[in-house]
Scaffold this motif. Structure first.
Motif: not given
Ligand code: DC
Length: 223
Positions: A33, A37, A89, A97, A127, A130
């Motif tokens: 994530g 971000r 953050r 993001a 994530g 994953i």
């Molecule tokens: O886990 P997080 O809230 O920090 O993630 C931020 C954004 O990134 C969330 O809205 C979804 C996206 N994200 C994603 O699409 N795929 C991932 N593997 C991790 C996060």
């Protein structure tokens, strides 16, 4: 290498649990994530609308995301060499993001980095995709979730602690909107892998959660 995939919606406690587990097992924790971000942060700094797909794609060649690990094992995210671990953050960056993560080219951009980390190290990677896309052969996949109310409350307390000016209602509404966006997008929606262990931790402490995952690892002879 042992690869553990932890997916689930925001606020499910993935990073807290994954960090604690990684420390106990001496694995590397990879917070994917944070990578999305970083791209969200760069997009905002560039004054680009994150919903403008072509404009975001045009930014990619000028972005380098790298991970480094401090002596305490904590992950640091570098955006073009700058440590942005704190800046990403900020609450507003969550929305950036989420928006940029819908763009297939952005996902492809980060895929190799994520797979390379898992090839070279024992990792716990968290994530949304994953277990389904990035590491389909992970030895253990967990889909971690909790009720929106439980997640909003955790996130609210976390942001308050950081001194951010937010209300619980606002956070709950944002979590529900982001869940919807992450779950229904066309590419890599945040859904459980078929072989994922479903873990509802609404009523679990962090310690119980970590212990439960350790028991799964033991069952599978992975630890
Ligand atoms: O886990 P997080 O809230 O920090 O993630 C931020 C954004 O990134 C969330 O809205 C979804 C996206 N994200 C994603 O699409 N795929 C991932 N593997 C991790 C996060």
């Amino acid at each position: 290498m042992i690869n553990i995939a932890i997916d689930g919606p925001s606020g499910a406690g993935k990073s807290t649990v994954a960090k604690a587990l990684a420390r106990e097992l001496s694995f590397i924790y990879v917070d994917t994530g944070a990578m999305y971000r970083s791209i969200g942060l760069h997009t905002r700094r560039a004054g680009v609308d994150p919903a403008d797909k072509e404009a975001v794609i045009a930014l990619l060649p000028e972005i380098a995301v790298t991970l480094s690990y401090g002596e305490d094992g904590a992950q640091h995210v570098l955006l073009n060499g700058e440590d942005v671990s704190f800046a990403i953050r900020e609450n507003e960056i969550s929305l950036y993001a989420s928006a940029v993560s819908k763009i297939p080219e952005v996902r492809t951009f980060l895929l190799a980095l994520q797979r390379d980390m898992a090839k070279a190290n024992n990792v716990i990677m968290d994530g949304r995709d994953i277990g389904t896309v990035i590491l389909p052969d992970a030895q253990l996949k967990i889909f971690m979730f909790a009720s929106p109310e439980a997640r909003a409350k955790r996130r609210y307390l976390e942001l308050l602690e950081k001194g951010q000016d937010v209300t619980l209602e606002q956070i709950l509404a944002e979590i529900e909107a982001r869940d919807e966006q992450d779950r229904t997008r066309e590419v890599a929606p945040a859904v459980p892998a078929e072989d994922a262990v479903m873990l509802d931790n609404s009523d679990m402490t962090i310690e119980e959660n970590v212990a439960y995952i350790r028991s799964l690892l033991e069952e599978r002879g992975l630890h």
